[in-house]
Design a protein around this motif. Structure first.
Motif, short mmCIF file in Angstrom:
data_model
loop_
_atom_site.label_atom_id
_atom_site.label_comp_id
_atom_site.label_asym_id
_atom_site.label_seq_id
_atom_site.Cartn_x
_atom_site.Cartn_y
_atom_site.Cartn_z
N PHE A 213 11.37 -9.97 -2.76
CA PHE A 213 10.63 -8.80 -3.26
C PHE A 213 11.25 -7.50 -2.78
O PHE A 213 11.54 -6.60 -3.58
N CYS A 214 11.45 -7.37 -1.46
CA CYS A 214 11.95 -6.10 -0.91
C CYS A 214 13.34 -5.76 -1.44
O CYS A 214 13.62 -4.60 -1.77
N ASN A 215 14.20 -6.76 -1.54
CA ASN A 215 15.55 -6.48 -2.01
C ASN A 215 15.58 -6.14 -3.50
O ASN A 215 16.37 -5.28 -3.93
N LEU A 216 14.73 -6.80 -4.29
CA LEU A 216 14.66 -6.46 -5.70
C LEU A 216 14.15 -5.03 -5.90
O LEU A 216 14.68 -4.27 -6.71
N ILE A 217 13.11 -4.68 -5.15
CA ILE A 217 12.57 -3.33 -5.24
C ILE A 217 13.58 -2.31 -4.73
O ILE A 217 13.74 -1.22 -5.28
N THR A 218 14.31 -2.66 -3.66
CA THR A 218 15.34 -1.76 -3.12
C THR A 218 16.40 -1.48 -4.17
O THR A 218 16.84 -0.33 -4.33
N LYS B 42 14.18 -5.99 8.82
CA LYS B 42 15.25 -5.27 8.13
C LYS B 42 14.93 -5.11 6.65
O LYS B 42 15.09 -4.02 6.09
N ASN B 43 14.49 -6.16 6.01
CA ASN B 43 14.20 -6.10 4.58
C ASN B 43 13.16 -5.04 4.26
O ASN B 43 13.31 -4.27 3.29
N PHE B 44 12.11 -4.99 5.07
CA PHE B 44 11.05 -4.01 4.82
C PHE B 44 11.49 -2.58 5.14
O PHE B 44 11.27 -1.66 4.35
N PHE B 45 12.12 -2.40 6.30
CA PHE B 45 12.51 -1.05 6.69
C PHE B 45 13.63 -0.50 5.81
O PHE B 45 13.70 0.71 5.57
N TYR B 46 14.50 -1.36 5.32
CA TYR B 46 15.56 -0.89 4.43
C TYR B 46 15.02 -0.51 3.06
O TYR B 46 15.56 0.37 2.39
N LEU B 47 13.93 -1.16 2.65
CA LEU B 47 13.23 -0.71 1.45
C LEU B 47 12.67 0.69 1.68
O LEU B 47 12.79 1.57 0.82
#
Length: 213
Positions: free
Chosen positions: A199-204, A139-144
């Protein structure tokens, strides 16, 4: 804390108020799961049915994760007025974990229970833990990827994210697919989860702010 509760409540009510948000991904997961279970009647591919069904389901869920809120101007409003976009992401994540991922875990546990003679050496607790890690990391990666492709073709989601997930698929293979090896691979899964969750959520967050300009 109040802002977090408010965002979680909003996302939960919106998600619950649109039944297709719940039954569509669970239906997709169940259908793909059943198809691969039938094909894999002799357990030749281990947990590949769980793996593939989960991958497709989370990817399809991610395609329109932020689209409605972006088109309605809600994301821009969050950025400009309340500046609590991180609580918005947490609320969305918790809602989907509770209403979609947990039912997926229950369906998988049911499959294990029905095939107890094949999975007699598997600890249900360990499976639930590692499978939830797997789902949340996806989820974290795909939502990014969904945030990156917000103004573009949704196919960009897969093109951007899939290469980043290849090492994770290899790591997950030992835990969920091959022989349910609860060894060093689970620590690598946890490390990948922590990396993706931070990482992914910060970038998102940064990408959503850029997309809303």
């Amino acid at each position: 804390m109040k802002r977090l509760v408010k965002n979680v409540r909003r996302e939960f009510l919106i998600f619950w108020g649109i039944p297709k948000n719940i039954y569509m991904p669970i239906s997709i997961f169940s259908i793909i799961f059943v198809i691969f279970t039938i094909i894999d009647s002799n357990y030749l591919l281990g947990f590949s049915n769980v793996f593939i069904a989960s991958l497709f389901t989370v990817f399809l869920m991610s395609e329109s994760t932020y689209l409605d809120d972006y088109k309605s101007g809600f994301i821009e409003k969050k950025i400009c007025e309340t500046n609590d976009l991180e609580f918005y992401l947490i609320g969305k994540s918790l809602t989907q974990i509770i209403l979609v991922f947990l039912p997926m875990v229950l369906i998988s546990i049911l499959y294990i229970s029905v095939n107890s003679e094949v999975f007699e050496e598997i600890s249900i607790e360990k499976f639930v833990f590692s499978y939830l890690l797997f789902l949340i990391t996806l989820k974290n990666f795909f939502y990014l990827g969904s945030a990156v492709s917000l103004k573009r073709n949704n196919a960009l989601n897969a093109l951007v994210i899939m290469p980043l997930l290849i090492p994770y698929f290899i790591i997950s293979n030992d835990v969920l697919l091959t022989n349910y090896n609860w060894g060093s691979s689970i620590y690598l899964m946890i490390a990948y989860f922590i990396f993706s969750d931070v990482f992914c959520n910060l970038i998102t967050l940064k990408v959503l702010r850029i997309q809303s300009r």
